[in-house]
Design an enzyme around this catalytic site. Structure first.
Site, PDB file in Angstrom:
ATOM      1  N   GLU A  88       0.860  -1.179   0.000  1.00  0.00           N
ATOM      2  CA  GLU A  88       0.000   0.000   0.000  1.00  0.00           C
ATOM      3  C   GLU A  88       0.896   1.229   0.000  1.00  0.00           C
ATOM      4  O   GLU A  88       1.693   1.409   0.923  1.00  0.00           O
ATOM      5  CB  GLU A  88      -0.901  -0.020   1.233  1.00  0.00           C
ATOM      6  N   ASP A 128      -4.528   9.696   9.359  1.00  0.00           N
ATOM      7  CA  ASP A 128      -3.211   9.206   9.751  1.00  0.00           C
ATOM      8  C   ASP A 128      -2.771   9.770  11.094  1.00  0.00           C
ATOM      9  O   ASP A 128      -3.023  10.939  11.417  1.00  0.00           O
ATOM     10  CB  ASP A 128      -2.169   9.576   8.681  1.00  0.00           C
TER      11      ASP A 128
END
Length: 274
Positions: A55, A66
């Protein structure tokens, strides 16, 4: 959106894993971190260590999903002038070296839309990308995105949380064509010490609703083999490891040592998935 994308590398890899009765290992890297050339070396190392899929995070200025470790790496890449095109170049080089490895792009909607949805996704496919994770793409507004992706043979992956209701989960599944990304805990990505029974319960619930229609991959906080084993025993079809990888990159200034540690870490994580 569960369309016939059986020739897509993501779906083919999950079919292979199912035949071997294995849980998949998906490894996340930030494009251009710590630099472009090293990113490619890291990807090769992870694949050689046993990663089933890669990924690639395409850096964005406001990465809301994130945690601090990945945010810092993304900021570092942006400061160094890393662009979406350069990240796609990394994918293209990985594809040349590993023709069969599934590669997923993880980024945010603005990156894709500002370049033109069709144009960016077509270029991504031509650079070896097999699918997208856009965590800020609202499922209610995603039809144009999922339809275009399916036309190009790309899978779309959406996130579900531990408390996603069955009805809501059904809707999310209807938009997915690769796998369902289950967030193991509330909040953002990051390294955790442990998981509790609530995570196991959530995985089993989601698996019960999704059934055999799609694999369920679990991410956020998975950082050691015991975590991976926990997810496997709870029924996950794949585990996603990101922050733990980025942290090892950050903590090792000696590139040779860093790559050795990453390969060993990946191999131990994959063994935990068997």
């Amino acid at each position: 959106m569960i369309k016939d994308l059986q020739h897509n590398r993501v779906n083919k890899r999950f079919q292979e894993l199912l035949k071997r009765n294995e849980c998949g290992l998906i490894c996340y890297i930030v494009g251009g971190y710590p630099d472009l050339d090293t990113t490619e070396e890291i990807a090769y190392t992870l694949i050689n260590g046993g990663a089933d899929m890669i990924e690639i995070g395409i850096p964005y200025s406001d990465p809301i999903a994130d945690g601090p470790i990945i945010q810092e790496a993304s900021f570092h890449s942006l400061l160094n002038g890393v662009t979406p095109d350069l990240c796609l170049g990394i994918s293209k080089n990985i594809r040349k070296k590993f023709p069969d490895i599934p590669i997923i792009a993880m980024t945010y909607s603005n990156i894709v839309l500002r370049r033109g949805l069709h144009e960016f996704m077509l270029k991504s496919r031509n650079c070896g990308i097999d699918g997208f994770i856009l965590p800020d793409m609202a499922t209610e507004e995603a039809d144009f995105y999922t339809t275009e992706a399916a036309k190009l043979g790309l899978v779309t992956i959406f996130l579900a949380s531990p408390d996603t209701t069955p009805n809501r989960l059904e809707y999310i599944v209807s938009k997915c064509s690769g796998f369902v990304y289950m967030v193991s805990v509330y909040g953002v990505t990051g390294v955790r010490e442990s998981f509790d029974d609530s995570t196991s319960y959530a995985i089993k619930n989601i698996k019960q609703v999704v059934g055999s229609r799609l694999p369920v991959a679990v991410g956020f906080g998975i950082s050691n083999p015991s975590h991976a084993k926990f997810m496997v025993h709870s029924g996950a079809d794949a585990v996603i490891v990101g922050s733990a990888i980025i942290k090892k990159i950050k903590d090792n200034e000696d590139k040779k040592k860093m790559l050795q540690e990453l390969e060993f870490f990946t191999s131990t994580m994959k063994k935990a998935c068997l």
